[in-house]
Design an enzyme around this catalytic site. Structure first.
Site, PDB file in Angstrom:
ATOM      1  N   LYS A   5       0.829  -1.215   0.000  1.00 40.67           N
ATOM      2  CA  LYS A   5       0.000   0.000   0.000  1.00 40.67           C
ATOM      3  C   LYS A   5       0.857   1.256   0.000  1.00 40.67           C
ATOM      4  CE  LYS A   5      -2.329  -0.727   3.825  1.00 40.67           C
ATOM      5  NZ  LYS A   5      -1.723  -1.994   4.300  1.00 40.67           N
ATOM      6  N   ARG A  49      -9.988   1.203   8.615  1.00 43.00           N
ATOM      7  CA  ARG A  49      -9.556  -0.156   8.939  1.00 43.00           C
ATOM      8  C   ARG A  49     -10.646  -0.903   9.693  1.00 43.00           C
ATOM      9  NH1 ARG A  49      -3.571   1.113   9.048  1.00 43.00           N
ATOM     10  NH2 ARG A  49      -2.443  -0.846   9.006  1.00 43.00           N
ATOM     11  N   ARG A  73      11.342  -5.030   5.230  1.00 37.93           N
ATOM     12  CA  ARG A  73      10.996  -3.638   4.925  1.00 37.93           C
ATOM     13  C   ARG A  73      11.845  -2.665   5.756  1.00 37.93           C
ATOM     14  NH1 ARG A  73       4.801  -2.108   4.879  1.00 37.93           N
ATOM     15  NH2 ARG A  73       4.791  -2.697   7.077  1.00 37.93           N
ATOM     16  N   ARG A  84      10.822  -0.767  11.393  1.00 39.36           N
ATOM     17  CA  ARG A  84       9.742  -0.436  12.327  1.00 39.36           C
ATOM     18  C   ARG A  84       9.615  -1.496  13.418  1.00 39.36           C
ATOM     19  NH1 ARG A  84       4.568   0.760   8.663  1.00 39.36           N
ATOM     20  NH2 ARG A  84       3.640  -0.429  10.358  1.00 39.36           N
ATOM     21  N   ARG A 126      -1.093  -8.450  13.537  1.00 42.89           N
ATOM     22  CA  ARG A 126      -1.588  -7.449  12.575  1.00 42.89           C
ATOM     23  C   ARG A 126      -2.486  -8.105  11.529  1.00 42.89           C
ATOM     24  NH1 ARG A 126       3.750  -4.497  10.747  1.00 42.89           N
ATOM     25  NH2 ARG A 126       2.372  -3.081   9.623  1.00 42.89           N
TER      26      ARG A 126
HETATM   27  P1  AMP Z   1       0.494   1.150   9.087  1.00 46.12           P
HETATM   28  O1  AMP Z   1       1.623   2.105   9.014  1.00 46.12           O
HETATM   29  O2  AMP Z   1      -0.648   1.533   8.198  1.00 46.12           O
HETATM   30  O3  AMP Z   1       0.918  -0.283   8.892  1.00 46.12           O
HETATM   31  O4  AMP Z   1      -0.089   1.245  10.579  1.00 46.12           O
HETATM   32  C1  AMP Z   1       0.710   0.912  11.698  1.00 46.12           C
HETATM   33  C2  AMP Z   1      -0.156   0.756  12.935  1.00 46.12           C
HETATM   34  O5  AMP Z   1      -0.817   2.012  13.210  1.00 46.12           O
HETATM   35  C3  AMP Z   1      -1.292  -0.253  12.833  1.00 46.12           C
HETATM   36  O6  AMP Z   1      -0.860  -1.578  13.086  1.00 46.12           O
HETATM   37  C4  AMP Z   1      -2.241   0.269  13.902  1.00 46.12           C
HETATM   38  O7  AMP Z   1      -1.766  -0.048  15.204  1.00 46.12           O
HETATM   39  C5  AMP Z   1      -2.115   1.783  13.729  1.00 46.12           C
HETATM   40  N1  AMP Z   1      -3.102   2.289  12.742  1.00 46.12           N
HETATM   41  C6  AMP Z   1      -2.834   2.871  11.550  1.00 46.12           C
HETATM   42  N2  AMP Z   1      -3.967   3.219  10.917  1.00 46.12           N
HETATM   43  C7  AMP Z   1      -4.982   2.839  11.727  1.00 46.12           C
HETATM   44  C8  AMP Z   1      -6.409   2.894  11.641  1.00 46.12           C
HETATM   45  N3  AMP Z   1      -7.033   3.403  10.567  1.00 46.12           N
HETATM   46  N4  AMP Z   1      -7.124   2.416  12.679  1.00 46.12           N
HETATM   47  C9  AMP Z   1      -6.544   1.906  13.772  1.00 46.12           C
HETATM   48  N5  AMP Z   1      -5.205   1.791  13.904  1.00 46.12           N
HETATM   49  C10 AMP Z   1      -4.430   2.253  12.908  1.00 46.12           C
END
Ligand code: AMP
Length: 211
Positions: A13, A88, A123, A156, A167
């Site tokens: 993404k 999400r 990553r 990360r 996740r």
């Molecule tokens: P990402 O960078 O999109 O992989 O997001 C990393 C983490 O941020 C996720 O595993 C969640 O803990 C939190 N997170 C990001 N976007 C959301 C969302 N829309 N709703 C809830 N948690 C989120």
């Protein structure tokens, strides 16, 4: 153009988002990046989000929705935006609709789960500009350094093998129902995410150019 990109962690993404926002001159809104920025700055929101992120869990809807709605009201979103990592959950999608946001297209990046762990563990991301690389599939020009802004890349904390499983469970339970939700609204387009990055971008371009 108001777009959403959906898919599990490691689907690509973030990588495809970089291509889309450059090609269509729209704002890139990554809720994960916003949480990480808040954490780096030590804000109460960042510290609260960390409790969930470290375990691979979703941050509660109320916190996430408030942050997102405020972000998309900023002036750089007037031309449109790409939401990367939001919504999400069904509650988040409902909140977006209730805020009067008319989404033009939802792109689902569909990938075989067996590919995801290797993609996520390898990553490396830029803590400054959010660009993402992979140590073998998409390496930076200089090892450990962001091609875009020269900052030092990081692994990360939630990209560790132990957290990835949690996740993906969150994705299956809370995010996957959005596929049916947007299919019903005739907004969903599926893109095969198993192919090389440039081929996936090309498939996305075809969909967006026909809007
Ligand atoms: P990402 O960078 O999109 O992989 O997001 C990393 C983490 O941020 C996720 O595993 C969640 O803990 C939190 N997170 C990001 N976007 C959301 C969302 N829309 N709703 C809830 N948690 C989120």
């Amino acid at each position: 153009m108001k777009l959403i990109i959906l898919g599990p962690a490691g689907a690509g993404k973030g990588t495809q988002s970089e291509f889309i926002v450059d090609a269509y001159s729209i704002a890139h809104i990554s809720t994960g990046d916003i949480f990480r920025k808040n954490l780096k700055e030590g804000t109460p929101l960042g510290l609260k989000a960390k409790e969930y992120m470290d375990g691979g869990l979703l941050v509660p809807d109320a916190l996430t929705v408030e942050m997102l709605i405020s972000r998309i009201s900023e002036s750089d979103c007037q031309n449109g935006y790409l939401l990367d990592g939001f919504p999400r959950s069904l509650a988040q999608a409902d909140a977006l609709e209730a805020a009067g946001e008319a989404i033009d297209q939802v792109l689902l990046i569909d990938v075989d789960y067996s590919l995801l762990t290797e993609r996520i563990v390898g990553r490396r991301v830029c803590p400054e500009c959010g660009a993402a690389f992979h140590i073998s599939n998409n390496p930076p020009k200089i090892e450990g350094i962001c091609d875009k802004c020269g900052a030092e890349l990081v692994h990360r904390p939630d990209d560790k093998e132990e957290t990835i499983k949690a996740r993906l469970v969150e994705y299956d339970e809370k995010t996957k129902p959005l596929i049916g939700y947007y299919e019903e609204k005739s907004l969903l387009a599926k893109v095969g995410g198993d192919k090389p990055i440039a081929q996936v971008s090309q498939a996305i371009k075809q969909i967006l150019d026909s809007l």
